[in-house]
Design a protein around this motif. Structure first.
Motif, PDB file in Angstrom:
ATOM      1  N   VAL A   1       0.856  -1.189   0.000  1.00  0.00           N
ATOM      2  CA  VAL A   1       0.000   0.000   0.000  1.00  0.00           C
ATOM      3  C   VAL A   1       0.890   1.237   0.000  1.00  0.00           C
ATOM      4  CG1 VAL A   1      -1.915  -1.131   1.190  1.00  0.00           C
ATOM      5  CG2 VAL A   1      -0.143   0.013   2.522  1.00  0.00           C
ATOM      6  N   ALA A   2       0.331   2.344  -0.446  1.00  0.00           N
ATOM      7  CA  ALA A   2       1.080   3.606  -0.438  1.00  0.00           C
ATOM      8  C   ALA A   2       1.417   4.009   0.992  1.00  0.00           C
ATOM      9  CB  ALA A   2       0.266   4.696  -1.117  1.00  0.00           C
ATOM     10  N   GLN A   3       2.559   4.668   1.162  1.00  0.00           N
ATOM     11  CA  GLN A   3       3.016   5.074   2.486  1.00  0.00           C
ATOM     12  C   GLN A   3       3.373   6.562   2.470  1.00  0.00           C
ATOM     13  OE1 GLN A   3       3.185   3.140   5.197  1.00  0.00           O
ATOM     14  NE2 GLN A   3       2.773   1.152   4.257  1.00  0.00           N
ATOM     15  N   THR A   4       3.177   7.209   3.611  1.00  0.00           N
ATOM     16  CA  THR A   4       3.550   8.614   3.758  1.00  0.00           C
ATOM     17  C   THR A   4       4.798   8.723   4.620  1.00  0.00           C
ATOM     18  OG1 THR A   4       1.258   9.357   3.552  1.00  0.00           O
ATOM     19  CG2 THR A   4       2.809  10.871   4.588  1.00  0.00           C
ATOM     20  N   VAL A   5       5.745   9.489   4.145  1.00  0.00           N
ATOM     21  CA  VAL A   5       7.009   9.688   4.847  1.00  0.00           C
ATOM     22  C   VAL A   5       7.165  11.184   5.118  1.00  0.00           C
ATOM     23  CG1 VAL A   5       9.518   9.482   4.726  1.00  0.00           C
ATOM     24  CG2 VAL A   5       8.061   7.706   3.712  1.00  0.00           C
ATOM     25  N   ARG A   6       7.413  11.538   6.370  1.00  0.00           N
ATOM     26  CA  ARG A   6       7.629  12.942   6.702  1.00  0.00           C
ATOM     27  C   ARG A   6       9.119  13.170   6.912  1.00  0.00           C
ATOM     28  NH1 ARG A   6       4.770  17.322   7.980  1.00  0.00           N
ATOM     29  NH2 ARG A   6       5.698  18.895   9.351  1.00  0.00           N
ATOM     30  N   LEU A   7       9.682  14.042   6.107  1.00  0.00           N
ATOM     31  CA  LEU A   7      11.101  14.350   6.166  1.00  0.00           C
ATOM     32  C   LEU A   7      11.314  15.730   6.771  1.00  0.00           C
ATOM     33  CD1 LEU A   7      12.221  13.072   2.663  1.00  0.00           C
ATOM     34  CD2 LEU A   7      12.757  12.023   4.858  1.00  0.00           C
ATOM     35  N   SER A   8      12.247  15.808   7.701  1.00  0.00           N
ATOM     36  CA  SER A   8      12.614  17.098   8.307  1.00  0.00           C
ATOM     37  C   SER A   8      14.117  17.263   8.169  1.00  0.00           C
ATOM     38  CB  SER A   8      12.196  17.144   9.780  1.00  0.00           C
ATOM     39  OG  SER A   8      10.794  17.031   9.911  1.00  0.00           O
ATOM     40  N   GLU A   9      14.542  17.930   7.115  1.00  0.00           N
ATOM     41  CA  GLU A   9      15.955  18.168   6.857  1.00  0.00           C
ATOM     42  C   GLU A   9      16.150  19.654   6.556  1.00  0.00           C
ATOM     43  OE1 GLU A   9      18.035  15.927   7.462  1.00  0.00           O
ATOM     44  OE2 GLU A   9      16.925  14.049   7.303  1.00  0.00           O
ATOM     45  N   PRO A  10      17.297  20.223   6.888  1.00  0.00           N
ATOM     46  CA  PRO A  10      17.512  21.684   6.747  1.00  0.00           C
ATOM     47  C   PRO A  10      17.786  22.088   5.307  1.00  0.00           C
ATOM     48  CG  PRO A  10      19.507  20.635   7.575  1.00  0.00           C
ATOM     49  CD  PRO A  10      18.462  19.552   7.508  1.00  0.00           C
ATOM     50  N   THR A  11      16.775  21.995   4.475  1.00  0.00           N
ATOM     51  CA  THR A  11      16.967  22.221   3.043  1.00  0.00           C
ATOM     52  C   THR A  11      16.713  23.647   2.598  1.00  0.00           C
ATOM     53  OG1 THR A  11      14.662  21.674   2.527  1.00  0.00           O
ATOM     54  CG2 THR A  11      16.245  19.848   2.595  1.00  0.00           C
TER      55      THR A  11
ATOM     56  N   ASN B   1       9.970  22.953   1.031  1.00  0.00           N
ATOM     57  CA  ASN B   1      10.921  23.289   2.083  1.00  0.00           C
ATOM     58  C   ASN B   1      10.785  22.223   3.173  1.00  0.00           C
ATOM     59  OD1 ASN B   1      12.405  24.341   4.210  1.00  0.00           O
ATOM     60  ND2 ASN B   1      11.780  26.450   3.807  1.00  0.00           N
ATOM     61  N   PHE B   2      11.829  21.435   3.379  1.00  0.00           N
ATOM     62  CA  PHE B   2      11.782  20.336   4.338  1.00  0.00           C
ATOM     63  C   PHE B   2      12.300  20.750   5.717  1.00  0.00           C
ATOM     64  CE2 PHE B   2      11.784  18.446   0.183  1.00  0.00           C
ATOM     65  CZ  PHE B   2      10.985  17.317   0.293  1.00  0.00           C
ATOM     66  N   THR B   3      12.701  22.003   5.868  1.00  0.00           N
ATOM     67  CA  THR B   3      13.299  22.440   7.120  1.00  0.00           C
ATOM     68  C   THR B   3      12.354  22.249   8.294  1.00  0.00           C
ATOM     69  OG1 THR B   3      14.656  24.034   5.931  1.00  0.00           O
ATOM     70  CG2 THR B   3      14.415  24.352   8.312  1.00  0.00           C
ATOM     71  N   GLY B   4      11.100  22.589   8.095  1.00  0.00           N
ATOM     72  CA  GLY B   4      10.118  22.405   9.154  1.00  0.00           C
ATOM     73  C   GLY B   4       9.344  21.113   9.039  1.00  0.00           C
ATOM     74  N   GLY B   5       9.716  20.275   8.096  1.00  0.00           N
ATOM     75  CA  GLY B   5       9.015  19.018   7.875  1.00  0.00           C
ATOM     76  C   GLY B   5       8.116  19.083   6.674  1.00  0.00           C
TER      77      GLY B   5
ATOM     78  N   ALA C   1       5.801  16.206   4.026  1.00  0.00           N
ATOM     79  CA  ALA C   1       5.378  14.827   3.802  1.00  0.00           C
ATOM     80  C   ALA C   1       5.472  14.464   2.323  1.00  0.00           C
ATOM     81  CB  ALA C   1       3.965  14.617   4.309  1.00  0.00           C
ATOM     82  N   LEU C   2       5.978  13.253   2.060  1.00  0.00           N
ATOM     83  CA  LEU C   2       6.012  12.679   0.718  1.00  0.00           C
ATOM     84  C   LEU C   2       5.261  11.358   0.742  1.00  0.00           C
ATOM     85  CD1 LEU C   2       9.791  13.209  -0.156  1.00  0.00           C
ATOM     86  CD2 LEU C   2       7.858  14.597  -0.939  1.00  0.00           C
ATOM     87  N   THR C   3       4.581  11.058  -0.348  1.00  0.00           N
ATOM     88  CA  THR C   3       3.862   9.790  -0.469  1.00  0.00           C
ATOM     89  C   THR C   3       4.545   8.924  -1.508  1.00  0.00           C
ATOM     90  OG1 THR C   3       1.756  10.813   0.133  1.00  0.00           O
ATOM     91  CG2 THR C   3       1.660   8.693  -0.993  1.00  0.00           C
ATOM     92  N   VAL C   4       4.849   7.684  -1.133  1.00  0.00           N
ATOM     93  CA  VAL C   4       5.486   6.746  -2.043  1.00  0.00           C
ATOM     94  C   VAL C   4       4.550   5.570  -2.261  1.00  0.00           C
ATOM     95  CG1 VAL C   4       6.743   5.698  -0.099  1.00  0.00           C
ATOM     96  CG2 VAL C   4       7.512   5.294  -2.444  1.00  0.00           C
ATOM     97  N   GLY C   5       4.330   5.230  -3.517  1.00  0.00           N
ATOM     98  CA  GLY C   5       3.382   4.180  -3.857  1.00  0.00           C
ATOM     99  C   GLY C   5       3.825   2.802  -3.424  1.00  0.00           C
ATOM    100  N   ALA C   6       2.903   1.849  -3.493  1.00  0.00           N
ATOM    101  CA  ALA C   6       3.199   0.470  -3.117  1.00  0.00           C
ATOM    102  C   ALA C   6       4.289  -0.110  -4.017  1.00  0.00           C
ATOM    103  CB  ALA C   6       1.934  -0.377  -3.222  1.00  0.00           C
TER     104      ALA C   6
END
Length: 615
Positions: free
Chosen positions: A551-561, A594-598, A600-605
């Motif tokens: 199933v698709a999944q959501t990933v939250r990235l917080s990097e100083p971009t 802008n990922f600095t404050g977080g 979310a990206l969704t990646v398919g199954a």
């Protein structure tokens, strides 16, 4: 990264020391459960992995796919494809007959053969492009491994390569010396002699070790691919007599256990269990002999059997001891699970405070892994070994990172400041009795996910570089690579076609967009998803997401971009990815975020997504 210790089963301690060890184990016994090992990147608050990233690459057969000399078309195709990949590391090995023939007493060199010229041409191509090359010998024929002439032959070759501006960066000696069999079976002591000879031969020949460093031990680390527990695990070596060994746990109120043992035999009776109320007097515990399960993994490509021992209703005991009696076969303890009605404790044997701390002498070179012992030897400019995932044989894909993290941590402790490399990596293939291997998995559409998953976990574990096995095959019957070796076998044209295979798509993206000098980050991961972030030398970013779930999944990235624009590439199992006329990946869109404050990206199954600011 968190440093771990290595424990090997050793001969039984004298009574006084055994009691001391038992008492020490009481102080640090199994009173609490073991937390899962943290990813290497979690050692710091901003999830930076402790590594000096060189990059991903591949093993390459330097011989042309057709004929004996590289023709223009084949060469240009190889260069075009590898230039797109921009590898960070390439491994190119030599066969002895390409340049030398003889015996221990002496022989003759011929650096004019077509095979040698092809190999030197390939290495020089990478040297000219600034790509580090790992090299060595695939075998030594009738030579003696520990003979001085064997070292002299290698030093002469390396000196010649340096003179021709084709100097490999790392010279690893002989391929996988720890899995040689029969009359070519070597011990670690043999490796130490051979490598000491090699260092002397390099000095005598005038090899510039600033250009080509002796590295290795180029060992096949089947153990860390196969079982739970620490690098090398808790292993009782083969011994005919006087080699009883034991590990002790505190039972307290725990009254059941399950122990996972691996033995190099299908009829093993050497493992026994004892209990004690005081740590001094022991009595045998009756445990039903389990049915062994054959493993495809292990030393020399197989030959290990898994034994699962269970017992319940243990009474009147504070301590449990697992013993291995004198035996002609090797045993490895993978894990111990202790429980009662309300408490459950797992000991994967990766933390020595949970067992007999008295057995941990602090020395790395006593019955240890060749990889570890060679790193601690002081002979090497880089620690280098081979690691293959056991996913194709039922291992959970996510086991790689925690196991490899412990391994890398130990190697770095043994040899601070030196590169930690995987000279070969990939999926372990089935091996037939005649020695041939089944690489059909390299052709299927799931291989791109497997290899991307493996790469992300290895990068998160802290390795500095890893070379996939293999680029384009090593024989007309070996179709292990990202494309074939021409149409030299009419019966398997599809397998040996020069058409790019599915896993080129993901591996080429990772070699290209995780360049040398990147700062690797290990963000938090949802279950079943692998996540990697990399700050590029240019200041940009690459994110890699591998979703192994359905199933698709959501990933939250917080990097100083800050605000960045990323090119997006997608591979989904069973779906033809977007490519250009050459078969190279093309982006499916862009993302500004802008990922600095977080964010979310969704990646398919069953998908791999690569986001990068690079072009």
């Amino acid at each position: 990264m968190r440093s771990r210790s290595l424990l090997r089963f050793r001969p039984a301690l004298p009574a006084g020391r055994a009691l001391c060890a038992a008492l020490l184990s009481i102080a640090a016994a199994l009173g609490i459960g073991l937390a899962a090992p943290a990813p290497s990147g979690a050692a710091t608050a901003d999830d930076v992995v402790s590594s000096h990233w060189i990059g991903l690459g591949y093993n390459q057969n330097p011989q042309p796919p057709n004929g004996t000399t590289w023709n223009t078309a084949d060469w240009n195709q190889m260069v075009s494809r590898t230039d797109y990949m921009k590898p960070g590391l390439v491994r190119v090995m030599f066969n002895l007959p390409w340049f030398w023939s003889g015996t221990d007493a002496g022989g003759s060199y011929d650096f004019t053969t077509a095979a040698y010229q092809s190999a030197e041409k390939v290495i020089k191509h990478y040297v000219d492009e600034g790509v580090p090359v790992v090299s060595g010998l695939f075998g030594i024929g009738d030579l003696t491994y520990t003979a001085t002439n064997t070292a002299t032959v290698q030093a002469t070759l390396v000196k010649h390569l340096q003179a021709d501006a084709a100097a490999p960066t790392y010279w690893v000696g002989v391929n996988e010396p720890n899995v040689a069999t029969g009359p070519k079976s070597y011990s670690y002591a043999d490796w130490n002699i051979a490598t000491t000879n090699l260092a002397s031969a390099f000095a005598t020949a005038g090899v510039d070790t600033a250009r080509t460093a002796i590295s290795g031990a180029d060992t096949a680390e089947a153990g860390i691919s196969s079982y739970g527990g620490d690098l090398g695990h808790q292993t009782a070596p083969r011994c005919n007599s006087g080699c009883n060994s034991g590990l002790v746990w505190k039972l307290a109120s725990l009254n059941t256990f399950t122990a996972q043992i691996y033995a190099a035999g299908a009829t093993d009776t050497a493992v026994t269990f004892q209990t004690s109320s005081d740590g001094t007097t022991w009595k045998n515990l009756a445990v039903t002999a389990p049915t062994p399960v054959a493993m495809v993994t292990g030393k020399n490509g197989g030959g290990m059997w898994s034994y699962t021992y269970t017992a319940s209703g243990i009474t009147g005991a504070k301590y449990l001891r697992l013993s291995v009696a004198s035996s002609t076969i090797e045993h490895t303890v993978g894990s111990m699970h202790l429980a009662n009605n309300s408490t459950s404790i797992d000991d994967p044997l990766d933390d020595l405070t949970q067992t007999q701390t008295g057995l941990n002498t602090g020395t790395w070179n006593d019955n240890g892994s060749w990889w570890l012992r060679s790193a601690q030897s002081g002979l090497l400019g880089a620690g280098e070994a081979h690691f293959y995932s056991q996913e194709l044989y039922g291992a959970a894909p996510e086991y790689v990172e925690p196991v490899m993290s412990r391994a890398v941590s130990q190697i770095r402790t043994a040899a601070p400041g030196r590169p930690v490399l995987l000279g070969e990596t990939g999926m372990k293939a089935a091996q037939y009795p005649d020695g041939s291997k089944d690489y059909r998995f390299a052709l299927d559409t799931t291989q791109p996910l497997r290899m991307a998953d493996l790469a992300v976990q290895e990068a998160r574990s802290g390795v500095d570089g890893a070379a996939a096995w293999c680029l384009d095959g090593y024989a007309s019957t070996t179709f292990c690579g990202m494309w074939g070796r021409g149409t030299d076998d009419p019966g398997t044209v599809s397998a040996h076609s020069t058409a790019l295979r599915p896993w080129f798509y993901t591996w080429s993206l990772l070699t290209r967009y995780l360049p040398t000098g990147s700062i690797i980050h290990a963000p938090a991961e949802p279950t079943g998803v692998r996540v990697l972030a990399a700050r590029l030398p240019s200041g940009g970013w690459t994110f890699v997401l591998v979703n192994r779930t359905s199933v698709a999944q959501t990933v939250r990235l917080s990097e100083p971009t800050g605000s960045i624009t990323l090119n997006k590439y997608v591979y989904t199992d069973g779906v033809t990815p977007t490519t250009d006329a050459n078969g190279f990946p093309t982006k499916v869109g862009t993302l500004t975020a802008n990922f600095t404050g977080g964010h979310a990206l969704t990646v398919g199954a069953d998908s791999v997504q690569v986001f990068t600011t690079a072009s």
